[in-house]
Design an enzyme around this catalytic site. Structure first.
Site, PDB file in Angstrom:
ATOM      1  CB  THR A 187      -4.866   2.809  -2.394  1.00 55.34           C
ATOM      2  OG1 THR A 187      -4.652   2.633  -0.981  1.00 55.34           O
ATOM      3  CG2 THR A 187      -5.871   3.922  -2.617  1.00 55.34           C
ATOM      4  CG  ASN A 200       0.181   4.502   3.708  1.00 47.99           C
ATOM      5  OD1 ASN A 200      -0.471   5.067   4.577  1.00 47.99           O
ATOM      6  ND2 ASN A 200      -0.274   3.458   3.031  1.00 47.99           N
ATOM      7  CE  LYS A 213      -2.882   4.948   0.986  1.00 45.52           C
ATOM      8  NZ  LYS A 213      -4.345   4.689   0.926  1.00 45.52           N
ATOM      9  CG  ASP A 220      -1.404   1.785   6.893  1.00 44.58           C
ATOM     10  OD1 ASP A 220      -1.509   0.662   7.425  1.00 44.58           O
ATOM     11  OD2 ASP A 220      -2.361   2.374   6.381  1.00 44.58           O
ATOM     12  CG  ASP A 272      -2.121   0.962   1.035  1.00 45.71           C
ATOM     13  OD1 ASP A 272      -2.409   1.348  -0.124  1.00 45.71           O
ATOM     14  OD2 ASP A 272      -2.750   1.325   2.039  1.00 45.71           O
TER      15      ASP A 272
END
Length: 241
Positions: A138, A98, A95, A111, A93
């Site tokens: 995501t 994060n 991005k 995260d 994840d």
């Protein structure tokens, strides 16, 4: 502090969620790196699980882009993705939301709720051995092989890194003008929105170690002067990477 309230009315669901959080904690305990959020401890009180982590006051890369409306020039030749992959960990994840920023300019990856440790021991063969097929992440940052459930490994993170660089350069991830489902379909069909490190074919996508040697990444580059020039445009805090 990351807090999750367990469902006291459903013991089985509560146990499943607790085990998932315990897996995240066990992973964080093993990851000690200057660019990864530090783990401090946990507590369980009245069905609420609390995970205590290093405080990162600078906000996320995504929030800075949204607030300042400017191109975010960061030193991306850090080895934190390579560090994860060498330790058989896929973040799943990656991005802008994060990637957090310390006031000193140090970036911190946060995260690890979607992260997974692979059983494959060979970091140079990211797509051999165990392949994951569950969809995590995501939509705008997800690699094609994650979306179509064809099996993926470390290089799914490399796609997400590319989308994050795109986000830093433009303020939005690739295909952000489309709704999530349309973007997912187009990601699988086309690699039109490629960066230097994004290829829809994961077999030719570079590894994290290979990216560190790419000519796109300046060696020893810092942007302290750039951020000092932007100091008056933001909230008065020195922000440099």
């Amino acid at each position: 502090v990351k807090q999750v309230c367990l469902d006291s009315s459903d013991p089985d669901a509560a146990k499943k969620e607790y085990n998932r959080l315990q897996g995240e904690v066990d992973l964080l305990k093993t990851l000690r790196h200057s660019n990864i959020v530090g783990f401090l401890g946990t507590s369980l009180y009245q069905h609420v699980v609390s995970i205590f982590m290093e405080y990162i006051p600078g906000g996320s890369i995504a929030s800075i882009l949204h607030r300042l409306k400017l191109f975010l020039e960061c030193q991306i030749n850090k080895d934190w993705v390579a560090f994860l992959h060498q330790n058989r960990v896929i973040h799943r994840d990656l991005k802008g939301n994060n990637v957090m920023l310390m006031p000193t300019g140090v970036i911190k990856l946060i995260d690890f709720g979607c992260a997974r440790r692979l059983s494959c021991l060979n970091p140079t063969a990211p797509n051999s051995g165990e392949l994951l097929k569950s969809i995590h992440g995501t939509p705008y940052w997800m690699a094609p092989e994650v979306i179509n459930e064809s099996g993926y490994g470390r290089k799914s993170d490399i796609w997400s890194v590319g989308c994050t660089v795109f986000e830093m350069a433009t303020g939005k991830p690739p295909l952000a003008h489309m709704d999530k489902m349309a973007a997912l379909r187009l990601t699988v069909i086309s690699a039109t929105y490629c960066l230097f490190l994004i290829s829809s074919d994961q077999s030719v996508r570079p590894s994290a170690d290979q990216l560190l040697k790419h000519s796109f990444i300046p060696k020893g580059h810092t942007s302290i002067k750039y951020w000092e020039a932007q100091k008056k445009k933001c909230c008065g805090t020195k922000v440099s990477v």
